[in-house]
Enzyme design. Structure first.
Site, mmCIF file in Angstrom:
data_model
loop_
_atom_site.group_PDB
_atom_site.id
_atom_site.type_symbol
_atom_site.label_atom_id
_atom_site.label_comp_id
_atom_site.label_asym_id
_atom_site.label_seq_id
_atom_site.Cartn_x
_atom_site.Cartn_y
_atom_site.Cartn_z
ATOM 1 N N ASN A 208 -13.813 43.781 -6.987
ATOM 2 C CA ASN A 208 -13.615 43.946 -5.534
ATOM 3 C C ASN A 208 -14.246 42.769 -4.805
ATOM 4 O O ASN A 208 -14.834 41.886 -5.425
ATOM 5 C CB ASN A 208 -14.176 45.294 -5.067
ATOM 6 C CG ASN A 208 -15.658 45.398 -5.344
ATOM 7 O OD1 ASN A 208 -16.451 44.638 -4.817
ATOM 8 N ND2 ASN A 208 -16.029 46.341 -6.204
ATOM 9 N N ASP A 276 -14.943 52.191 -8.785
ATOM 10 C CA ASP A 276 -14.882 53.637 -8.996
ATOM 11 C C ASP A 276 -14.271 53.995 -10.354
ATOM 12 O O ASP A 276 -14.515 55.065 -10.873
ATOM 13 C CB ASP A 276 -14.087 54.293 -7.862
ATOM 14 C CG ASP A 276 -14.900 54.322 -6.573
ATOM 15 O OD1 ASP A 276 -16.118 54.542 -6.653
ATOM 16 O OD2 ASP A 276 -14.323 54.106 -5.487
ATOM 17 N N LYS A 286 -5.719 39.493 -25.580
ATOM 18 C CA LYS A 286 -5.073 39.318 -24.282
ATOM 19 C C LYS A 286 -3.728 40.044 -24.269
ATOM 20 O O LYS A 286 -2.915 39.870 -25.180
ATOM 21 C CB LYS A 286 -4.876 37.821 -24.025
ATOM 22 C CG LYS A 286 -4.365 37.524 -22.644
ATOM 23 C CD LYS A 286 -4.220 36.030 -22.431
ATOM 24 C CE LYS A 286 -3.483 35.793 -21.121
ATOM 25 N NZ LYS A 286 -2.735 34.551 -21.121
ATOM 26 N N ASP A 304 -21.389 57.653 -11.072
ATOM 27 C CA ASP A 304 -21.848 57.346 -9.710
ATOM 28 C C ASP A 304 -23.358 57.094 -9.787
ATOM 29 O O ASP A 304 -24.142 58.021 -9.994
ATOM 30 C CB ASP A 304 -21.521 58.519 -8.780
ATOM 31 C CG ASP A 304 -21.772 58.158 -7.326
ATOM 32 O OD1 ASP A 304 -22.813 57.512 -7.040
ATOM 33 O OD2 ASP A 304 -20.934 58.516 -6.482
ATOM 34 N N ILE A 305 -23.723 55.840 -9.656
ATOM 35 C CA ILE A 305 -25.129 55.449 -9.862
ATOM 36 C C ILE A 305 -26.024 56.057 -8.783
ATOM 37 O O ILE A 305 -27.103 56.580 -9.073
ATOM 38 C CB ILE A 305 -25.242 53.906 -9.886
ATOM 39 C CG1 ILE A 305 -24.423 53.370 -11.069
ATOM 40 C CG2 ILE A 305 -26.698 53.456 -9.984
ATOM 41 C CD1 ILE A 305 -24.128 51.903 -11.018
ATOM 42 N N PHE A 323 -25.399 53.082 0.697
ATOM 43 C CA PHE A 323 -24.623 52.420 1.742
ATOM 44 C C PHE A 323 -23.251 53.092 1.811
ATOM 45 O O PHE A 323 -22.787 53.650 0.819
ATOM 46 C CB PHE A 323 -24.440 50.923 1.425
ATOM 47 C CG PHE A 323 -25.548 50.064 1.966
ATOM 48 C CD1 PHE A 323 -26.799 50.065 1.373
ATOM 49 C CD2 PHE A 323 -25.349 49.258 3.085
ATOM 50 C CE1 PHE A 323 -27.832 49.282 1.874
ATOM 51 C CE2 PHE A 323 -26.366 48.460 3.599
ATOM 52 C CZ PHE A 323 -27.608 48.473 2.995
ATOM 53 N N LYS A 337 -21.325 62.002 3.077
ATOM 54 C CA LYS A 337 -21.696 61.212 1.892
ATOM 55 C C LYS A 337 -23.157 61.467 1.509
ATOM 56 O O LYS A 337 -23.493 61.553 0.330
ATOM 57 C CB LYS A 337 -21.457 59.725 2.182
ATOM 58 C CG LYS A 337 -21.075 58.933 0.964
ATOM 59 C CD LYS A 337 -20.387 57.617 1.297
ATOM 60 C CE LYS A 337 -18.878 57.697 1.153
ATOM 61 N NZ LYS A 337 -18.203 56.433 1.428
ATOM 62 N N LYS A 341 -23.808 62.970 -2.204
ATOM 63 C CA LYS A 341 -24.518 62.119 -3.175
ATOM 64 C C LYS A 341 -25.939 62.640 -3.454
ATOM 65 O O LYS A 341 -26.539 62.298 -4.457
ATOM 66 C CB LYS A 341 -24.626 60.685 -2.654
ATOM 67 C CG LYS A 341 -23.295 60.042 -2.293
ATOM 68 C CD LYS A 341 -22.741 59.232 -3.429
ATOM 69 C CE LYS A 341 -21.480 58.506 -2.992
ATOM 70 N NZ LYS A 341 -20.954 57.625 -4.019
HETATM 71 N N1 CTP Z 1 -21.978 54.132 -5.520
HETATM 72 C C1 CTP Z 1 -22.578 54.110 -6.772
HETATM 73 N N2 CTP Z 1 -21.824 54.271 -7.894
HETATM 74 C C2 CTP Z 1 -20.501 54.458 -7.803
HETATM 75 C C3 CTP Z 1 -19.877 54.488 -6.532
HETATM 76 C C4 CTP Z 1 -20.643 54.316 -5.406
HETATM 77 O O1 CTP Z 1 -23.795 53.933 -6.850
HETATM 78 N N3 CTP Z 1 -19.783 54.623 -8.920
HETATM 79 C C5 CTP Z 1 -22.818 54.002 -4.319
HETATM 80 C C6 CTP Z 1 -22.668 52.703 -3.557
HETATM 81 O O2 CTP Z 1 -23.580 51.722 -4.033
HETATM 82 C C7 CTP Z 1 -22.992 53.120 -2.126
HETATM 83 C C8 CTP Z 1 -22.536 54.558 -2.069
HETATM 84 O O3 CTP Z 1 -22.429 54.999 -3.419
HETATM 85 O O4 CTP Z 1 -24.391 53.143 -1.923
HETATM 86 C C9 CTP Z 1 -21.244 54.811 -1.358
HETATM 87 O O5 CTP Z 1 -20.245 54.038 -1.906
HETATM 88 P P1 CTP Z 1 -18.777 54.116 -1.289
HETATM 89 O O6 CTP Z 1 -17.929 53.168 -2.082
HETATM 90 O O7 CTP Z 1 -18.849 53.937 0.206
HETATM 91 O O8 CTP Z 1 -18.395 55.596 -1.540
HETATM 92 P P2 CTP Z 1 -17.681 56.307 -2.712
HETATM 93 O O9 CTP Z 1 -18.687 57.178 -3.378
HETATM 94 O O10 CTP Z 1 -16.972 55.355 -3.609
HETATM 95 O O11 CTP Z 1 -16.675 57.209 -1.904
HETATM 96 P P3 CTP Z 1 -15.333 56.807 -1.107
HETATM 97 O O12 CTP Z 1 -14.894 55.451 -1.613
HETATM 98 O O13 CTP Z 1 -14.415 57.892 -1.431
HETATM 99 O O14 CTP Z 1 -15.708 56.764 0.367
#
Ligand code: CTP
Length: 406
Positions: A208, A276, A286, A304-305, A323, A337, A341
Site C-alpha cells: 500500500n 489486511d 515467478k 490484527d497486530i 491509528f 474502532k 480493537k
Molecule cells: N492494524 C494492525 N494490524 C492489522 C490491521 C490494522 O495493527 N492487520 C492497526 C493499524 O496499525 C491501525 C489500526 O489497526 O492502528 C486501524 O487500521 P485501519 O486500517 O484503519 O483499520 P482496519 O482494522 O484495517 O479496518 P478498516 O480498514 O475496515 O477500517
C-alpha cells in the site's frame, strides 16, 4: 531544544547547501547554532550565508589569531551541548577515526567530550568502500551517533546510498540526543510504522502507499522524551531514527512476531498500514501468464497486530494506541474502532481528499478515548508526533501517580 547550543561543522560536500536549511531549522527549535566551516565547506557555501543564518561569527582557521584570542578550539567544543557534522565527508570521518587534528574541525572533534552526531554524505562507491564502512563501525563503537545517509539520486549523477539525511531528520536526531525532555525515561515504547509487503511470488507483492512518515515521527518523538523505543517498520524510504532500535520486517506476520518479541512495553503505538490480507500460497517460482486466462489469488486475513497487543494478557502494554484513517463520521467510526480493537486511544486522521493528508507533510487528527473526542488543529506530522508523545508521557505519569497513591 530551547537554549541548547549546537556546534555545527560543515565539511566540503555538495550537501553543504542543505546545512543552511539545517541551521535555520535548529534555530527555529530554539537552539543556538555556532558553525565551523572547513576550507572544503567554504567551496560550497559562503561564510557570509552561514553567518547570516546562525547570527554568529563563522569559525574556519585553526591558527587564526583572532579566533584563538577570542575563542580557542577547546572552548568551541566546551561551549556546545552537542557537535553535529553535516555534511560529514569520507575524509573527515577518516580523520575522526585516526584522531587527526590538522584543521579547526578535526581539532574540535578530537578535543570534545560532548556527544557527536554525524550525517555522512558522499558518492555511493565512497560510502560502500570497505575503508568507509570500517570507519563507520569504529565510530559507532565509540558512541558516535549517525543519521543517514539516504538512498537516492546523487549530485554526481549516480544513484545509491550516500545522500545526506534531510535537515528535518537531522533536527529530529539532534532533539533525541539533546534529550529535550526525560518524561519517559525508564519506559519502553513500541511503535509500528510503514506498509507491509505480502509476497505473491519471488518478485511480486501486495503493498500500500503508506510512507511511514507519521509512525517514524512518533518513534522519534517518544525517544526524544527519553523512552527506550523499538520501531518495527515495514519497507520505507526513510532513514532510521537516531536513538531508536529499528527492526525491519516485510510481512504482517513478521511484524507481529517482531512486536511480540519486543514486549514487554509500557506503551504501544500502531501506526503501520498493515496489509489486511496475504496470499494463501506464495508461488515458489515467478508466475507465468497463461494465454489470456485470468489469475485468481486466494487471500487469507492477516493477524490484527493492534488487536493482539490490546488483548488483556499480563504482557499488555499499559497504554495501547491505534491509528485510523477515516473520511466521514470520525467520532463514531473512531469510537467503533476503539471498541472493536480493544485499544485505549485511537488517533483518527481525516483523510478526505480535500485535506491532502496522504503524501502530505501536514495532518489533522482527532484523539479518541473512552471519554470522547478531542480535535487537534492541523499541524506538521512531526508536530502531531510530539504532541502525541507528550500526551502519552502525561498519561503514563498520571498512572504512576495513581499507582503510588494507592
Ligand atoms: N492494524 C494492525 N494490524 C492489522 C490491521 C490494522 O495493527 N492487520 C492497526 C493499524 O496499525 C491501525 C489500526 O489497526 O492502528 C486501524 O487500521 P485501519 O486500517 O484503519 O483499520 P482496519 O482494522 O484495517 O479496518 P478498516 O480498514 O475496515 O477500517
Amino acid at each position: 531544544m530551547q537554549g541548547k547550543r549546537v556546534l555545527l561543522i560543515i565539511a566540503g560536500g555538495i550537501a553543504a547547501y542543505k546545512s543552511l536549511d539545517l541551521i535555520r531549522r535548529l534555530r527555529a527549535e530554539g537552539a543556538a547554532v555556532r558553525c565551523i566551516l572547513t576550507s572544503g565547506g567554504a567551496q560550497f557555501v559562503t561564510p557570509l550565508a552561514v553567518s547570516a543564518l546562525s547570527e554568529d561569527k563563522v569559525y574556519g582557521e585553526l591558527f587564526s589569531l583572532t579566533d584563538e584570542a577570542e575563542l580557542g578550539h577547546i572552548q568551541l567544543s566546551r561551549d556546545a551541548d552537542l557537535l553535529v557534522v553535516a555534511p560529514a565527508t569520507a575524509d573527515l570521518l577518516a580523520k575522526m577515526v585516526a584522531g587527526l587534528a590538522d584543521d579547526l574541525a578535526s581539532t574540535a572533534l578530537l578535543a570534545t567530550d560532548k556527544r557527536v552526531l554525524v550525517a555522512p554524505a558522499m558518492n555511493v562507491r565512497m560510502w560502500e568502500h570497505v575503508a568507509t564502512q570500517q570507519n563507520m563501525a569504529t565510530l559507532a563503537a565509540r558512541g558516535i551517533a549517525v543519521v543517514g545517509p539516504e538512498r537516492g539520486d546523487m549530485a554526481c549523477g549516480e544513484f545509491g546510498e550516500g545522500r545526506m539525511a534531510e535537515p528535518v531528520d537531522i533536527v529530529a536526531a539532534v532533539a533525541t540526543l539533546l534529550g529535550a525532555g526525560r518524561a519517559l525515561a525508564g519506559r519502553h515504547a513500541l511503535v509500528t510504522s510503514g506498509p507491509t509487503h505480502e509476497p505473491i511470488d519471488p518478485v511480486r507483492y501486495i503493498a500500500n502507499r503508506s510512507s511511514g512518515r507519521q509512525g517514524h515521527a512518533v518513534a522519534t518523538a517518544l525517544a526524544a522524551l527519553g523512552a527506550r523505543t523499538t520501531l518495527v517498520t515495514g519497507p520505507t524510504a526513510l532513514v532510521d531514527p537516531v536513538g531508536v532500535e529499528t527492526v525491519k520486517v516485510e510481512t504482517a506476520a513478521d511484524m507481529l512476531a517482531a512486536c511480540e518479541a519486543a514486549l514487554p512495553a509500557d506503551v504501544a503505538v500502531c501506526a503501520a498500514a498493515v496489509a489486511d490480507w496475504r496470499v494463501d500460497k506464495q508461488a515458489a517460482q515467478k508466475l507465468k501468464k497463461t494465454a489470456g486466462a485470468p489469475l485468481a489469488l486466494a487471500l487469507t486475513e492477516n493477524p490484527d497486530i493492534l488487536r493482539r497487543l490490546s488483548e488483556a494478557t499480563n504482557r499488555r502494554p499499559q497504554l495501547v494506541v491505534g491509528f485510523a484513517a477515516e473520511t466521514e463520521n470520525l467520532a463514531a467510526n473512531g469510537k467503533a474502532k476503539l471498541d472493536s480493537k480493544g485499544c485505549d486511544w485511537i488517533v483518527a486522521n481525516d483523510v478526505s481528499a480535500a485535506r491532502g493528508t496522504f503524501g502530505g507533510s501536514h495532518n489533522q487528527v482527532h484523539l479518541i478515548t473512552a471519554e470522547g473526542m478531542e480535535s487537534w488543529p492541523e499541524m506538521a506530522k512531526e508536530e502531531v508526533a510530539r504532541k502525541l508523545a507528550q500526551r502519552i508521557a502525561d498519561e503514563l505519569g498520571a498512572g504512576e501517580q495513581t499507582g503510588s497513591a494507592a
